[in-house]
Design an enzyme around this catalytic site. Structure first.
Site, PDB file in Angstrom:
ATOM      1  N   ARG A  52       3.844  -0.123 -17.521  1.00 40.39           N
ATOM      2  CA  ARG A  52       3.200  -0.539 -16.493  1.00 40.39           C
ATOM      3  C   ARG A  52       4.185  -0.973 -15.427  1.00 40.39           C
ATOM      4  NH1 ARG A  52       1.732  -5.521 -17.446  1.00 40.39           N
ATOM      5  NH2 ARG A  52       0.885  -5.043 -19.310  1.00 40.39           N
ATOM      6  N   LYS A 201      -4.837  11.685  -0.005  1.00 38.94           N
ATOM      7  CA  LYS A 201      -5.158  12.612   1.146  1.00 38.94           C
ATOM      8  C   LYS A 201      -3.791  13.574   1.495  1.00 38.94           C
ATOM      9  CE  LYS A 201      -8.837  10.060   0.676  1.00 38.94           C
ATOM     10  NZ  LYS A 201      -8.976   8.858   1.380  1.00 38.94           N
TER      11      LYS A 201
HETATM   12  C1  PLP Z   1      -9.302   7.490   1.209  1.00 37.61           C
HETATM   13  C2  PLP Z   1      -8.914   6.197   1.928  1.00 37.61           C
HETATM   14  C3  PLP Z   1      -8.576   5.154   1.362  1.00 37.61           C
HETATM   15  C4  PLP Z   1      -8.956   4.813   0.012  1.00 37.61           C
HETATM   16  O1  PLP Z   1      -7.903   5.545  -1.032  1.00 37.61           O
HETATM   17  P1  PLP Z   1      -8.458   5.998  -2.524  1.00 37.61           P
HETATM   18  O2  PLP Z   1      -7.175   6.684  -2.839  1.00 37.61           O
HETATM   19  O3  PLP Z   1      -9.945   6.582  -2.298  1.00 37.61           O
HETATM   20  O4  PLP Z   1      -8.576   4.676  -3.016  1.00 37.61           O
HETATM   21  C5  PLP Z   1      -8.010   4.117   2.031  1.00 37.61           C
HETATM   22  N1  PLP Z   1      -7.960   4.461   3.430  1.00 37.61           N
HETATM   23  C6  PLP Z   1      -8.072   5.593   4.079  1.00 37.61           C
HETATM   24  C7  PLP Z   1      -7.825   5.570   5.590  1.00 37.61           C
HETATM   25  C8  PLP Z   1      -8.741   6.407   3.263  1.00 37.61           C
HETATM   26  O5  PLP Z   1      -8.785   7.862   3.969  1.00 37.61           O
END
Ligand code: PLP
Length: 385
Positions: A52, A201
Site C-alpha cells: 500500500r 483516459k
Molecule cells: C474520467 C474523469 C475523471 C474521473 O476519473 P476516473 O478514473 O473515472 O475515476 C476525472 N476528471 C476527468 C476530466 C475525467 O474525464
C-alpha cells in the site's frame, strides 16, 4: 532518465524505467506482491515494506508521469476520483474550495454529495474569467481546482492568470489535465501547483484500466499525498500500473494522431448541414481559440456537437457503426456519448442548462482510426438523423 534535457517522446519511453537488476528484463516487471522481506526488524531488503505504501511497478509509473508533466513527484491512485479526493482530503473541516463549474460530473458529485457532508465548503465558478475566481476566494479558501478544456463544453481557463492569483493569495492551484494530456498542455510550467489525471483516459489510452495520478514539484504537497496513499489506501495494483506505463510509452504518437483526427473531424462537422454547432478549441470559431493556442500544443480528439433536436441526437448516437456508444474517452477507439444522460446525469438540471448541456448535445472521443472512415461513419449517421 527524468533528465529534463530529454524531450517528451524520449522521457515517455525512458523516465522511471530501469532494466530489472536481477533478470535484466528490459521492461519493468509487474511486482505482484503485497509485502517484502526484511533482513532484520526495520531493515527491508529492497527498501520496501508494504505494497500500500510503495510498489516498484507503481514507482516506475509515478516517475514516468512526473517526468512527462515536468514535475518532480508522482503519486498514483486507484482512479482519477481517488486522486482528486486525496488532494482535497489534505484540507480540514471548515476549509473552502473554489472549482470550475464545468468539471467532470463525478468530481462535482464527490465535492457536493460526499466531501461537503464532512464539513468542507465548495463554490463552483466559471473560471473562464479569472476575476470571477478572485471574487470567489474567502479567507478560508485552501484550494482552487481547475479543469481545462472542460467536459463536454470545451471551455478553456487561462492557466497562467489563475495560477498567478493562487500564488498571490498563497492558495494551491490544481489542474485536472485529463482532457489535454501532458503532451498537449503543461500546467506546472504555466504556474499550477499540481496536475491531476484520470489515467483511465489518454495516459493509458487503451480503455483497459481505471487509474489516477497527481504530479507536483511541491515537496510538502508530495509528502502529504504519499501520506494519503499510505493512510487512506486508494492505491492502484501493480498490473494496472504496468498497463498505464505501457500506455504512456506511446503517448506522443497517439496524441499526435488524436490531435490530427480531432481537428479534421471538427472541421468536417462544422461544414455539415445537419450540425448546428461544434465545440472544439482548435477551431477559429471557438470563443477562446487564441488562448487555447497559447497554452496548448494540440487540441485532442474531444469534440462536442449540437444537432437540431433531441430526436436527431438520439438517432446520431444510435446510427454510428465505428463510434461506439459508451462513457469514457481517450482510448485509441472512437466513442460517442450523450452527456445529459451519461457523464453529466448527476449534475443538477439547472446547472446543466446554464452550461449548455442540452438534449441536443453529443460528445465524441475521436480515436486514431483512419479519419476518412470516421468521417464516413458520422456522415451516414447524421444523414439518418
Ligand atoms: C474520467 C474523469 C475523471 C474521473 O476519473 P476516473 O478514473 O473515472 O475515476 C476525472 N476528471 C476527468 C476530466 C475525467 O474525464
Amino acid at each position: 532518465m527524468s533528465d529534463p534535457r530529454y524531450r517528451f517522446a524520449t522521457r515517455a519511453i525512458h523516465a522511471g524505467q530501469h532494466p530489472d537488476a536481477e533478470s535484466g528484463a528490459i521492461m519493468t516487471p509487474i511486482y505482484q506482491t503485497s509485502t517484502y522481506v526484511q533482513d532484520a526488524v526495520g531493515s527491508p531488503r529492497g527498501g520496501h515494506e508494504y505494497a500500500r505504501v510503495t510498489n516498484p511497478t507503481r514507482t516506475a509509473l509515478e516517475q514516468n508521469v512526473a517526468a512527462l508533466e515536468g514535475g518532480t513527484h508522482g503519486m498514483a491512485f486507484a482512479s482519477g476520483l481517488a486522486a482528486i479526493e486525496a488532494l482535497v482530503k489534505r484540507l480540514s473541516a471548515g476549509d473552502h474550495v473554489v472549482y470550475e463549474e464545468n468539471v467532470y460530473g463525478g468530481t462535482h458529485r464527490m465535492f457536493q454529495l460526499v466531501l461537503a457532508r464532512l464539513g468542507l465548503e465548495f463554490t463552483p465558478v466559471d473560471t473562464r474569467d479569472p476575476d470571477d475566481v478572485r471574487r470567489a476566494l474567502r479567507p478560508n479558501t485552501k484550494l482552487i481546482h481547475l479543469e481545462t478544456p472542460t467536459n463536454p463544453m470545451m471551455r478553456v481557463t487561462d492557466l497562467r492568470a489563475v495560477a498567478a492569483i493562487g500564488r498571490e493569495r498563497g492558495i494551491p492551484v490544481v489542474v485536472d489535465n485529463t482532457f489535454a494530456s501532458p503532451y498537449n498542455q503543461q500546467p506546472l510550467a504555466l504556474g499550477a501547483t499540481a496536475v491531476v489525471h484520470s489515467s483511465t483516459k489518454y495516459l493509458n489510452g487503451h480503455s483497459d484500466v481505471i487509474g489516477g495520478i497527481v504530479v507536483t514539484s511541491d515537496d510538502a504537497m508530495a509528502d502529504e499525498l504519499r501520506f494519503m496513499q499510505k493512510a487512506t489506501g486508494g492505491v492502484p495494483g501493480p498490473m494496472d500500473c504496468w498497463l498505464v506505463l505501457r500506455g504512456t510509452k506511446t503517448l506522443q504518437v497517439r496524441m499526435e494522431a488524436h490531435n490530427r483526427n480531432g481537428q479534421r473531424i471538427a472541421e468536417f462537422l462544422l461544414e455539415h448541414p445537419r450540425v448546428q454547432a461544434v465545440h472544439y478549441p482548435g477551431l477559429p470559431s471557438h470563443p477562446q481559440h487564441e488562448l487555447a493556442r497559447r497554452q496548448m500544443r494540440g487540441f485532442t480528439g474531444m469534440i462536442s456537437v449540437e444537432v437540431g433536436s433531441e430526436a436527431a441526437a438520439r438517432s446520431l448516437l444510435q446510427g454510428t457503426r465505428l463510434f461506439a456508444l459508451a462513457e469514457s474517452l481517450g482510448g485509441v477507439e472512437s466513442l460517442i456519448s450523450y452527456p445529459i444522460l451519461m457523464t453529466h446525469a448527476s449534475v443538477p438540471a439547472e446547472m446543466r442548462e446554464r452550461l449548455g448541456i442540452t438534449d441536443r448535445l453529443v460528445r465524441l472521443s475521436v480515436g486514431i482510426e483512419d479519419p476518412e472512415d470516421l468521417m464516413e461513419d458520422l456522415d451516414q449517421a447524421l444523414k439518418e438523423a
